[in-house]
Design a protein around this motif. Sequence first.
Motif, mmCIF file in Angstrom:
data_model
loop_
_atom_site.group_PDB
_atom_site.id
_atom_site.type_symbol
_atom_site.label_atom_id
_atom_site.label_comp_id
_atom_site.label_asym_id
_atom_site.label_seq_id
_atom_site.Cartn_x
_atom_site.Cartn_y
_atom_site.Cartn_z
ATOM 1 N N ILE A 34 0.865 -1.173 0.000
ATOM 2 C CA ILE A 34 0.000 0.000 0.000
ATOM 3 C C ILE A 34 0.901 1.223 0.000
ATOM 4 O O ILE A 34 1.772 1.366 0.853
ATOM 5 C CB ILE A 34 -0.936 0.029 1.220
ATOM 6 N N VAL A 35 0.696 2.094 -0.975
ATOM 7 C CA VAL A 35 1.477 3.323 -1.108
ATOM 8 C C VAL A 35 0.651 4.493 -0.571
ATOM 9 O O VAL A 35 -0.519 4.659 -0.943
ATOM 10 C CB VAL A 35 1.869 3.567 -2.581
ATOM 11 N N LEU A 36 1.254 5.293 0.291
ATOM 12 C CA LEU A 36 0.562 6.366 1.000
ATOM 13 C C LEU A 36 1.104 7.723 0.560
ATOM 14 O O LEU A 36 2.304 7.989 0.701
ATOM 15 C CB LEU A 36 0.745 6.190 2.506
ATOM 16 N N LEU A 37 0.227 8.575 0.058
ATOM 17 C CA LEU A 37 0.598 9.905 -0.429
ATOM 18 C C LEU A 37 -0.036 10.960 0.470
ATOM 19 O O LEU A 37 -1.263 11.076 0.539
ATOM 20 C CB LEU A 37 0.115 10.105 -1.873
ATOM 21 N N HIS A 38 0.791 11.731 1.139
ATOM 22 C CA HIS A 38 0.306 12.738 2.078
ATOM 23 C C HIS A 38 -0.244 13.974 1.363
ATOM 24 O O HIS A 38 -0.101 14.142 0.150
ATOM 25 C CB HIS A 38 1.432 13.143 3.032
ATOM 26 N N GLY A 39 -0.845 14.867 2.153
ATOM 27 C CA GLY A 39 -1.403 16.101 1.634
ATOM 28 C C GLY A 39 -0.416 17.244 1.615
ATOM 29 O O GLY A 39 0.775 17.077 1.914
ATOM 30 N N ILE A 40 -0.920 18.431 1.311
ATOM 31 C CA ILE A 40 -0.056 19.579 1.023
ATOM 32 C C ILE A 40 0.730 20.065 2.238
ATOM 33 O O ILE A 40 1.829 20.599 2.087
ATOM 34 C CB ILE A 40 -0.898 20.732 0.423
ATOM 35 N N SER A 41 0.197 19.900 3.436
ATOM 36 C CA SER A 41 0.853 20.440 4.634
ATOM 37 C C SER A 41 1.492 19.367 5.497
ATOM 38 O O SER A 41 1.727 19.586 6.685
ATOM 39 C CB SER A 41 -0.167 21.219 5.481
ATOM 40 N N SER A 42 1.796 18.222 4.920
ATOM 41 C CA SER A 42 2.187 17.077 5.733
ATOM 42 C C SER A 42 3.453 16.413 5.207
ATOM 43 O O SER A 42 4.273 17.037 4.534
ATOM 44 C CB SER A 42 1.017 16.090 5.781
ATOM 45 N N GLY A 43 3.609 15.128 5.523
ATOM 46 C CA GLY A 43 4.776 14.378 5.089
ATOM 47 C C GLY A 43 4.605 12.912 5.435
ATOM 48 O O GLY A 43 3.597 12.489 6.022
ATOM 49 N N ALA A 44 5.594 12.111 5.092
ATOM 50 C CA ALA A 44 5.508 10.667 5.274
ATOM 51 C C ALA A 44 5.299 10.269 6.729
ATOM 52 O O ALA A 44 4.592 9.302 7.028
ATOM 53 C CB ALA A 44 6.772 10.004 4.730
ATOM 54 N N ALA A 45 5.899 10.996 7.664
ATOM 55 C CA ALA A 45 5.797 10.636 9.082
ATOM 56 C C ALA A 45 4.377 10.734 9.611
ATOM 57 O O ALA A 45 4.052 10.127 10.637
ATOM 58 C CB ALA A 45 6.722 11.516 9.911
ATOM 59 N N SER A 46 3.516 11.468 8.918
ATOM 60 C CA SER A 46 2.145 11.641 9.401
ATOM 61 C C SER A 46 1.356 10.344 9.396
ATOM 62 O O SER A 46 0.330 10.224 10.077
ATOM 63 C CB SER A 46 1.414 12.677 8.541
ATOM 64 N N TRP A 47 1.819 9.335 8.636
ATOM 65 C CA TRP A 47 1.086 8.078 8.527
ATOM 66 C C TRP A 47 1.392 7.096 9.663
ATOM 67 O O TRP A 47 0.846 5.994 9.699
ATOM 68 C CB TRP A 47 1.413 7.402 7.190
ATOM 69 N N GLU A 48 2.253 7.479 10.593
ATOM 70 C CA GLU A 48 2.620 6.575 11.692
ATOM 71 C C GLU A 48 1.421 6.014 12.451
ATOM 72 O O GLU A 48 1.349 4.800 12.688
ATOM 73 C CB GLU A 48 3.564 7.284 12.665
ATOM 74 N N PRO A 49 0.448 6.845 12.881
ATOM 75 C CA PRO A 49 -0.677 6.265 13.630
ATOM 76 C C PRO A 49 -1.440 5.222 12.826
ATOM 77 O O PRO A 49 -1.884 4.209 13.383
ATOM 78 C CB PRO A 49 -1.553 7.492 13.938
ATOM 79 N N LEU A 50 -1.609 5.446 11.538
ATOM 80 C CA LEU A 50 -2.317 4.480 10.698
ATOM 81 C C LEU A 50 -1.530 3.184 10.579
ATOM 82 O O LEU A 50 -2.109 2.092 10.603
ATOM 83 C CB LEU A 50 -2.569 5.076 9.311
ATOM 84 N N ALA A 51 -0.212 3.296 10.442
ATOM 85 C CA ALA A 51 0.627 2.103 10.248
ATOM 86 C C ALA A 51 0.465 1.103 11.385
ATOM 87 O O ALA A 51 0.536 -0.110 11.175
ATOM 88 C CB ALA A 51 2.092 2.520 10.100
ATOM 89 N N ARG A 52 0.214 1.600 12.587
ATOM 90 C CA ARG A 52 0.057 0.709 13.737
ATOM 91 C C ARG A 52 -1.180 -0.180 13.611
ATOM 92 O O ARG A 52 -1.285 -1.202 14.279
ATOM 93 C CB ARG A 52 -0.030 1.530 15.027
ATOM 94 N N HIS A 53 -2.113 0.225 12.770
ATOM 95 C CA HIS A 53 -3.370 -0.512 12.613
ATOM 96 C C HIS A 53 -3.410 -1.335 11.330
ATOM 97 O O HIS A 53 -4.463 -1.870 10.988
ATOM 98 C CB HIS A 53 -4.547 0.466 12.625
ATOM 99 N N LEU A 54 -2.296 -1.440 10.617
ATOM 100 C CA LEU A 54 -2.288 -2.149 9.334
ATOM 101 C C LEU A 54 -1.213 -3.235 9.283
ATOM 102 O O LEU A 54 -0.333 -3.213 8.419
ATOM 103 C CB LEU A 54 -2.083 -1.157 8.178
ATOM 104 N N PRO A 55 -1.258 -4.199 10.179
ATOM 105 C CA PRO A 55 -0.317 -5.323 10.065
ATOM 106 C C PRO A 55 -0.639 -6.142 8.821
ATOM 107 O O PRO A 55 -1.776 -6.147 8.334
ATOM 108 C CB PRO A 55 -0.587 -6.128 11.345
ATOM 109 N N GLY A 56 0.360 -6.813 8.302
ATOM 110 C CA GLY A 56 0.134 -7.677 7.146
ATOM 111 C C GLY A 56 0.256 -6.979 5.807
ATOM 112 O O GLY A 56 -0.006 -7.594 4.765
ATOM 113 N N TYR A 57 0.661 -5.719 5.836
ATOM 114 C CA TYR A 57 0.873 -4.977 4.596
ATOM 115 C C TYR A 57 2.288 -4.413 4.549
ATOM 116 O O TYR A 57 2.892 -4.111 5.586
ATOM 117 C CB TYR A 57 -0.111 -3.806 4.470
ATOM 118 N N HIS A 58 2.792 -4.266 3.338
ATOM 119 C CA HIS A 58 4.025 -3.528 3.096
ATOM 120 C C HIS A 58 3.620 -2.088 2.811
ATOM 121 O O HIS A 58 2.982 -1.803 1.792
ATOM 122 C CB HIS A 58 4.765 -4.132 1.896
ATOM 123 N N LEU A 59 3.958 -1.180 3.720
ATOM 124 C CA LEU A 59 3.563 0.220 3.604
ATOM 125 C C LEU A 59 4.726 1.059 3.100
ATOM 126 O O LEU A 59 5.838 0.970 3.620
ATOM 127 C CB LEU A 59 3.088 0.751 4.954
#
Length: 281
Positions: A34-59
């Motif tokens: 799963i490839v994650l693309l952030h918004g205009i005011s953000s960055g890759a680190a913003s997806w950390e909380p979501l990553a904790r809830h998505l075991p079994g995927y390559h993020l």
Amino acid sequence: MTSHPTPADILTPNAEALAAGRQAYRESGEGPTIVLLHGISSGAASWEPLARHLPGYHLLAWDAPGYTDSQPLASSRPLAADYAARLDDWLTAVGVQRCVMVGHSLGAMMASAFAARCPERLAGMILADPALGYRHANAGKRDEVYRSRWTLLAGQGHDAYAAARAPRLLRDDASDDAIARVRDGMRRLNVDGFAQASWMLANDSLEGYVGDGWGVPAAVLCGDQDAITPPQACRDLAARQGLTYHAIPRAGHASYIDAPDAFARALDALARPWLATLPRG
């Protein structure tokens, strides 16, 4: 004893040397990608909380060109197609042949352009709290949108800009952790990259890349308290394009930060059947 990652290191910083320059990203897990693309005011680190809830995927969460340590695009006036070309180069370099792509806000415009460019590389696409773009607005409105963010960042400085702007991206009773995460992302912004992204928002259109259809399964997600890209506008987009719509309860614009567990459930329910026929790894 097996060590478990702390919340701070679930998404590990990484970078790839492309012909266009350094492309920074964060990565975690094994399984379908799963490839994650952030918004205009953000960055890759913003997806950390979501990553904790998505075991079994390559993020794979990229820092868009001009964000953190990623090389900016060559043009000072890029469109979503230019970001899609960088996405294509990056995914090729890291060996991703097919994936589900999640584009949040301005990232949804990039995902749309990528789907138009490389539909064969997508098992599915999620447009989360999608920015539609202002390409069809009058010149005055486009200029206002272009200058409304990066000029404030340049004038106020990162701390003042983040303090004023961050709460607007979240629900009214957002947690302190969520507000701190959004502020941290804003403090990492590079003015030049921010200006490039602002130009794209002001002068391009998500639906301009649809044509006769993206040719991939897609869905729209939106926080039910989103004040930036309101739920009705997102429902209307879904209706126009014949896509399913999923509300994320108790979430503002940054719905995956406000309600990462609910966002992850919706993402998993969509991505799992899309990815079912793909090899793992």
